[in-house]
Write an enzyme that holds these catalytic residues in place. Structure first.
Site, PDB file in Angstrom:
ATOM      1  N   ASP A  86      -4.270 -15.646  -3.468  1.00 11.49           N
ATOM      2  CA  ASP A  86      -4.919 -14.406  -3.029  1.00 11.49           C
ATOM      3  C   ASP A  86      -6.308 -14.744  -2.476  1.00 11.49           C
ATOM      4  O   ASP A  86      -6.806 -15.845  -2.672  1.00 11.49           O
ATOM      5  CB  ASP A  86      -4.962 -13.347  -4.139  1.00 11.49           C
ATOM      6  CG  ASP A  86      -5.284 -13.934  -5.506  1.00 11.49           C
ATOM      7  OD1 ASP A  86      -5.730 -15.099  -5.571  1.00 11.49           O
ATOM      8  OD2 ASP A  86      -5.111 -13.229  -6.515  1.00 11.49           O
ATOM      9  N   GLU A 156      -7.223  -7.280  -5.739  1.00 10.27           N
ATOM     10  CA  GLU A 156      -8.024  -6.512  -6.704  1.00 10.27           C
ATOM     11  C   GLU A 156      -7.720  -5.020  -6.671  1.00 10.27           C
ATOM     12  O   GLU A 156      -7.945  -4.332  -7.657  1.00 10.27           O
ATOM     13  CB  GLU A 156      -9.523  -6.739  -6.463  1.00 10.27           C
ATOM     14  CG  GLU A 156     -10.006  -8.161  -6.765  1.00 10.27           C
ATOM     15  CD  GLU A 156      -9.990  -8.518  -8.252  1.00 10.27           C
ATOM     16  OE1 GLU A 156      -9.738  -7.621  -9.076  1.00 10.27           O
ATOM     17  OE2 GLU A 156     -10.197  -9.705  -8.560  1.00 10.27           O
TER      18      GLU A 156
HETATM   19 ZN    ZN Z   1      -9.754  -9.864 -10.541  1.00 10.87          ZN
HETATM   20 ZN    ZN Z   2      -7.805 -12.344  -9.913  1.00 13.05          ZN
END
Ligand code: ZN
Ligand code: ZN
Length: 448
Positions: A86, A156
């Site tokens: 990510d 997130e």
């Molecule tokens: Zn996080």
């Molecule tokens: Zn994370």
């Protein structure tokens, strides 16, 4: 002369490749760390990752699901293994004091300027994917199949995985047979934690608007007071966990925001709540959300609310459930690569991830069968700091260490970076490797 086992040969080959490229990956990591970006704004980050992967000879596609990067290395017959990283950062002012600490800011959705920091180590995860890509490209005669690298935006806010799937991730690039992901955590650097089955919570952040009819504080009979309705809602919501959820289940319902009115002598028109729901079972989680809506509607009815309440899901993800046999396969490969002493049993976490969308046919919206996945944890605390922390077990020591999302959190030491690269490579080779004593998974073994 001693003959080394094929496993030892492969282990040495991975190590040698990591030695040769670690400095380069560290440089990429520092660049990413210094220039964090908000969810779905990862333009420079994704460009750097895409550039690094192109440099390794991968087919790279940019802009998948916004700023997502997908990259394939086709290397003959065999299964497809997806490695996921990510890329997004958090609105936190970095306090690590590092010479490559972030000084960046950005404009958030509400128009306000916010500081930015990679406080969850997503810069580390993406760097590890690039590092593993380099290892797998260099060792291509040791494996057969397809390696699929996915660097997603917006973890997130639980938005990036779905955005990439909705953009046709599997239709365009093929459907993986197994998905591997990892997250850093405050455990000893160089160690890896595994957990089979239920590993992380489902999470829903729900905004609720309760409508009243405002007026003068001295004449309540001519108003409908949304503050009183909201107060009843908050109290009544406590009965979901205590009276509706079976006692053996873990569910959290938290009203984290409650806002109404401006001053004492005005009865406001509406009240706003934000509710955080966590659980480890997706079906039960749905029931809890439905129960919240039922209670809010009923309290509005009881309080003469003139208009139906409104519900808005701010962000949502499903529970993370590691496939037990895939965990066993990856754990065995990690045990062979790092040694059993470097592995620990990871406790279940109340935190949440959008990674499981990639494996869930229903929630991920891609249809067909679910795809097995393994999500493991890599220790990010240097040895001296770990030794100082009071306690014996990982969970006891964790309580005394900086956690992800802290402005002081820094997981990017060389040992952790190296471990993350090797863990992803060894994990991929557990499925793709040939001639290393393991039976490669044929497509038939994994396809329904
Ligand atoms: Zn996080
Ligand atoms: Zn994370």
């Amino acid at each position: 002369m001693t003959t080394q086992s094929p496993t030892q040969d492969l282990k040495d080959a991975i190590g040698a490749r990591v030695d040769a490229t670690l400095e380069e990956i560290q440089a990429l990591y520092r660049q990413l760390h210094q220039t964090p970006e908000l969810p779905f704004q990862e333009h420079r980050t994704s460009e750097r990752i895409a550039g690094a992967l192109e440099g390794l000879g991968f087919e790279v596609t940019r802009g998948v699901g916004g700023t997502g990067v997908v990259s394939l290395l086709r290397n003959g017959e065999g299964p497809t293994v997806m490695l996921r990283g990510d890329m997004d950062a958090l609105p936190i002012k970095e306090q690590t004091g590092l010479d490559f600490a972030s000084r960046e800011t950005a404009i958030a959705e509400d128009g306000n300027e916010v500081p930015l920091m990679h406080a969850c180590g997503h810069d580390l995860h993406s760097s590890c994917v690039v590092g593993a890509a380099g290892v797998m490209a260099a060792l291509r005669e040791h494996w057969s199949g397809t390696l699929m690298l996915v660097c997603q935006p917006a973890e997130e806010i639980f938005g990036g995985a779905r955005a990439m799937l909705d953009d046709g991730l599997y239709e365009r690039f093929g459907r993986p047979d197994v998905i591997l992901g990892q997250h850093n955590m405050p455990a000893l650097a160089g160690t890896i934690g595994h957990i089979a089955g239920s590993a992380m919570a489902a999470c829903t952040n729900l905004a609720v608007t309760i409508h009243g009819a405002g007026g003068h504080g001295s004449m309540p009979a001519q108003t409908v007071d949304p503050v009183v309705i909201a107060a009843h809602v908050v109290t009544r919501l406590q009965t979901i966990v205590s009276r509706e959820v079976p006692p053996e289940e873990t569910v959290v319902v938290t009203v984290g925001k409650l806002h109404a009115g401006t001053q004492a002598n005005i009865i406001p028109h509406s009240a706003e709540l934000e509710i955080n729901i966590r659980s480890f079972d997706n079906t039960l989680h749905r029931q809890v959300v439905v129960a919240i809506e039922r209670i809010v509607r009923a309290e509005c009815e009881a309080g003469r609310s003139p208009k139906s309440p409104e519900f808005r899901v701010l962000s949502e993800t499903i529970a993370l459930h590691n496939d037990p046999s895939a965990v066993e396969q990856v754990r065995r490969a990690h045990g062979e690569h790092f040694g059993e002493a470097s592995l620990y049993d990871m406790p279940r976490l109340n935190g949440s991830e959008d990674f499981p969308f990639f494996g869930s046919a229903e929630a991920g919206g891609f249809g067909g069968e679910d795809i097995p996945y393994v999500y493991w944890f890599i220790g990010a605390t240097p040895a001296e700091r770990w030794a100082e922390a009071p306690g014996e077990s990982v969970s006891q020591k964790m309580r005394h260490l900086e956690m992800p999302h802290s402005p002081y959190y820094f997981p990017g030491n060389a040992v952790t970076l190296r471990t993350g690269i090797e863990a992803m490579s060894a994990g991929a080779l557990a499925y793709l490797g040939v001639g290393n004593g393991r039976k490669p998974l044929s497509t038939q073994d994994t396809m329904p």
